[in-house]
Design a protein around this motif. Structure first.
Motif, mmCIF file in Angstrom:
data_model
loop_
_atom_site.group_PDB
_atom_site.id
_atom_site.type_symbol
_atom_site.label_atom_id
_atom_site.label_comp_id
_atom_site.label_asym_id
_atom_site.label_seq_id
_atom_site.Cartn_x
_atom_site.Cartn_y
_atom_site.Cartn_z
ATOM 1 N N SER A 1 0.716 -1.135 0.097
ATOM 2 C CA SER A 1 -0.179 -0.071 -0.091
ATOM 3 C C SER A 1 0.970 1.097 0.017
ATOM 4 C CB SER A 1 -0.842 0.168 1.362
ATOM 5 O OG SER A 1 -0.081 0.373 2.513
ATOM 6 N N CYS A 2 0.150 2.392 -0.208
ATOM 7 C CA CYS A 2 1.108 3.848 0.030
ATOM 8 C C CYS A 2 1.567 3.729 1.564
ATOM 9 C CB CYS A 2 0.314 4.849 -0.550
ATOM 10 S SG CYS A 2 1.264 6.525 -0.439
ATOM 11 N N THR A 3 0.627 3.389 2.318
ATOM 12 C CA THR A 3 0.698 3.678 3.829
ATOM 13 C C THR A 3 2.100 2.864 4.203
ATOM 14 O OG1 THR A 3 -1.394 3.739 4.179
ATOM 15 C CG2 THR A 3 -0.136 3.266 6.086
ATOM 16 N N LEU B 1 5.206 4.706 2.553
ATOM 17 C CA LEU B 1 5.540 5.879 3.302
ATOM 18 C C LEU B 1 6.503 5.281 4.495
ATOM 19 C CD1 LEU B 1 2.206 7.771 3.169
ATOM 20 C CD2 LEU B 1 4.590 8.364 2.313
ATOM 21 N N THR C 1 -0.581 9.822 5.960
ATOM 22 C CA THR C 1 0.651 10.498 5.875
ATOM 23 C C THR C 1 1.216 10.765 7.217
ATOM 24 O OG1 THR C 1 -0.762 11.569 3.977
ATOM 25 C CG2 THR C 1 1.651 12.741 4.894
ATOM 26 N N GLN D 1 -1.161 16.813 -2.930
ATOM 27 C CA GLN D 1 -2.771 16.586 -2.344
ATOM 28 C C GLN D 1 -3.798 16.595 -3.631
ATOM 29 O OE1 GLN D 1 -5.103 14.963 -0.625
ATOM 30 N NE2 GLN D 1 -3.585 15.770 1.139
ATOM 31 N N ALA E 1 0.387 9.614 -3.408
ATOM 32 C CA ALA E 1 -0.518 8.805 -3.445
ATOM 33 C C ALA E 1 -1.751 8.850 -4.498
ATOM 34 C CB ALA E 1 -1.461 8.512 -1.967
ATOM 35 N N CYS E 2 -2.078 10.212 -4.626
ATOM 36 C CA CYS E 2 -2.886 10.428 -5.464
ATOM 37 C C CYS E 2 -2.504 11.274 -7.013
ATOM 38 C CB CYS E 2 -3.772 11.831 -4.840
ATOM 39 S SG CYS E 2 -4.480 11.574 -3.211
ATOM 40 N N SER F 1 -0.095 4.984 -4.391
ATOM 41 C CA SER F 1 -0.984 4.160 -4.001
ATOM 42 C C SER F 1 -1.749 3.480 -4.855
ATOM 43 C CB SER F 1 -1.907 5.166 -3.086
ATOM 44 O OG SER F 1 -3.115 4.119 -2.770
ATOM 45 N N LYS G 1 -7.933 5.845 -6.191
ATOM 46 C CA LYS G 1 -6.924 6.643 -6.842
ATOM 47 C C LYS G 1 -6.986 6.204 -8.485
ATOM 48 C CE LYS G 1 -5.096 6.781 -2.681
ATOM 49 N NZ LYS G 1 -5.600 7.846 -1.681
ATOM 50 N N ASP H 1 -5.528 -3.112 -3.233
ATOM 51 C CA ASP H 1 -4.678 -2.195 -2.313
ATOM 52 C C ASP H 1 -3.352 -2.494 -3.146
ATOM 53 O OD1 ASP H 1 -5.569 -0.548 -0.145
ATOM 54 O OD2 ASP H 1 -6.511 -2.708 0.623
ATOM 55 N N GLY H 2 -2.409 -1.497 -2.746
ATOM 56 C CA GLY H 2 -1.065 -1.696 -3.207
ATOM 57 C C GLY H 2 -0.331 -0.458 -3.261
HETATM 58 C C1 LIG Z 1 -4.817 7.216 -0.301
HETATM 59 C C2 LIG Z 1 -3.869 7.954 0.294
HETATM 60 C C3 LIG Z 1 -2.784 7.195 1.255
HETATM 61 C C4 LIG Z 1 -2.956 6.012 1.501
HETATM 62 O O1 LIG Z 1 -2.511 5.068 0.673
HETATM 63 P P1 LIG Z 1 -3.000 3.477 0.719
HETATM 64 O O2 LIG Z 1 -2.437 2.876 -0.266
HETATM 65 O O3 LIG Z 1 -4.553 3.406 0.872
HETATM 66 O O4 LIG Z 1 -2.185 3.017 2.107
HETATM 67 C C5 LIG Z 1 -1.888 8.007 1.884
HETATM 68 N N1 LIG Z 1 -1.486 9.267 1.599
HETATM 69 C C6 LIG Z 1 -2.571 10.042 0.727
HETATM 70 C C7 LIG Z 1 -2.342 11.700 0.388
HETATM 71 C C8 LIG Z 1 -3.601 9.491 0.043
HETATM 72 O O5 LIG Z 1 -4.494 9.989 -0.577
#
Ligand SMILES: *Cc1c(COP(=O)(O)O)cnc(C)c1O
Length: 406
Positions: free
Chosen positions: A62-64, A67, A92, A136, A162-163, A189, A194, A200-201
């Motif tokens: 995931s993006c989490t 990060l 974040t 953002q 992520a976005c 993300s 997105k 997820d990924g």
């Molecule tokens: C969606 C999002 C994340 C988290 O992404 P995941 O893949 O769901 O973990 C983190 N930061 C921002 C700004 C996001 O919009």
């Protein structure tokens, strides 16, 4: 209210672009039997790197988790602080806390919803290790000044992209994709909200081969040999676990889906940019509305189209009015510092001396634009399959909601 419109149509905020090609793609790992991180992940990484123009790309769950690994890799640890935005999805700020470090929030520029570079220097202390900036809603943040401050103060820059897949910035007179990366590491993300999704990924990009190697160790339990390497070797290999790692792998099923999604991305970005321009045109004359502003040096993928409501409009009433007529909306981006999980004293700081900032829980006088954006903006539907007629309907419903508030 059960209106006729309500039964006739429903317009969601977002919708993934999925079809038979993803179903065909996931048949490959399901047929081969290699279902977790393997050849599909490797191919997805190569294709992703080529798309954003990155030297290295490493897929994660995931993006989490991306990060988290990015911050760990630049050495963020307990006692450190990381400058970031509160006005972002909570992941974040959470990623900073996973490292035992302190998120230090700076306010946003209201027009772009992105971190205000002019506020960064005052938030830097001897504990600051990195700046975690966010693109953002897909809008590239002001990377030039952010990178200049970081270089002068020897700080790492991690980009929360992520976005922002498919967004571009004007960099030394040419357009470059977000995630090249321009900072040290970029994190993406593939959540369904997105532009492209694997369920997820996530993905990490960097120009530094050592950083990339560290990601590969950390995502796979700190294990010295990959499954793929062992599988393709004719010698018996035994691994060691040299550092504390995690299981943050992406599966080959997800990667196969991601490769199919990536092929659709240029068309998705193109359609979203068209629809966003159309929104800007259709809504230009609504009194007192504030529409999003794309700076000259940015090309947004419009992952989210967010507008500031006229002062007299109540956010919840507008959203309810629209939902009653079959149009889903969302509140503006959240502020992490206002959530219960951030009410403990040591959970965050606004970068000012604690004695200067004694705001009651749930508010901070140094984050006023962040809080204003959360309370006074709404997200309108925008997705690739949206027709001109759908969009006209959203605009007329929105206009009706604003007039209704009079
Ligand atoms: C969606 C999002 C994340 C988290 O992404 P995941 O893949 O769901 O973990 C983190 N930061 C921002 C700004 C996001 O919009």
């Amino acid at each position: 209210m059960a209106t006729q419109e309500n039964t006739r149509k429903f317009i969601p905020v977002a919708k993934p672009v999925l079809d038979q090609s993803e179903i065909e793609a996931i048949k490959r790992p399901l047929t081969s039997g290699w279902v977790t991180q393997g050849p599909e992940v490797e191919a997805f990484e190569k294709e992703f790197a080529a798309y954003v123009g990155a030297r290295h790309a490493c897929a994660v769950s995931s993006c989490t988790t991306a990060l988290h690994l990015a911050l760990l890799t630049v050495g963020v640890q307990p006692g450190d602080s990381v400058i970031t935005a509160s006005h972002s999805f909570i992941a974040t700020a959470n990623s900073v806390r996973y490292c035992g470090a302190l998120p230090v929030f700076v306010d946003i520029v209201p027009e772009t919803f992105n971190m205000d570079p002019d506020l960064i220097e005052a938030a830097i202390t001897h504990t600051t290790r990195a700046i975690l900036c966010v693109h953002q809603l897909g809008m590239p943040c002001d990377l030039g000044p952010i990178l200049e401050i970081a270089r002068n103060k020897s700080l790492f820059v991690i980009e929360d992209c992520a976005c922002a897949i498919g967004s571009e910035i004007l960099w030394h007179n040419s357009w470059e994709k977000i995630g090249k990366p321009h900072g040290d590491i970029a994190c993406f993300s593939f959540h369904p909200r997105k532009l492209i999704t694997t369920g997820d990924g996530g993905m990490l990009t960097t120009a530094d081969p050592e950083i990339d190697q560290k990601f590969r160790l950390l995502r796979h339990h700190g294990m010295s040999i990959s499954d793929r390497k062992r599988f393709s070797s004719d010698k018996v290999m035994s691994e060691t676990y040299d550092i504390l790692g995690y299981n943050y792998r992406l599966t080959d099923i997800q990667a196969a889906m991601g490769r199919s999604q990536l092929q659709k991305l240029p068309e998705i970005v193109k359609r979203r940019r068209f629809l966003a321009q159309r929104y800007l045109h259709l809504m230009a004359d609504i009194p007192q509305i504030r529409l999003p502003d794309e700076p000259d040096c940015a090309r947004c993928n419009w992952q989210t189209f967010c507008v500031y409501l006229p002062e007299r409009c109540d956010q919840k009433s507008v959203m309810q009015y629209m939902l009653d007529r079959g149009v889903a909306t969302r509140k503006g981006v959240m502020c992490s510092h206002r959530e219960p999980a951030y009410q403990q004293l040591e959970a965050w700081s606004c970068g000012r001396n604690k004695n200067e900032c004694q705001c009651p829980p749930g508010t901070c006088r140094n984050l006023t634009y962040s809080e204003y954006a959360q309370d006074h903006s709404i997200v309108l539907p925008l997705y690739t399959q949206m027709t001109d007629e759908d969009q006209d309907y959203v605009v007329s419903t929105f206009t009706g909601a604003c007039e209704h508030a009079d």
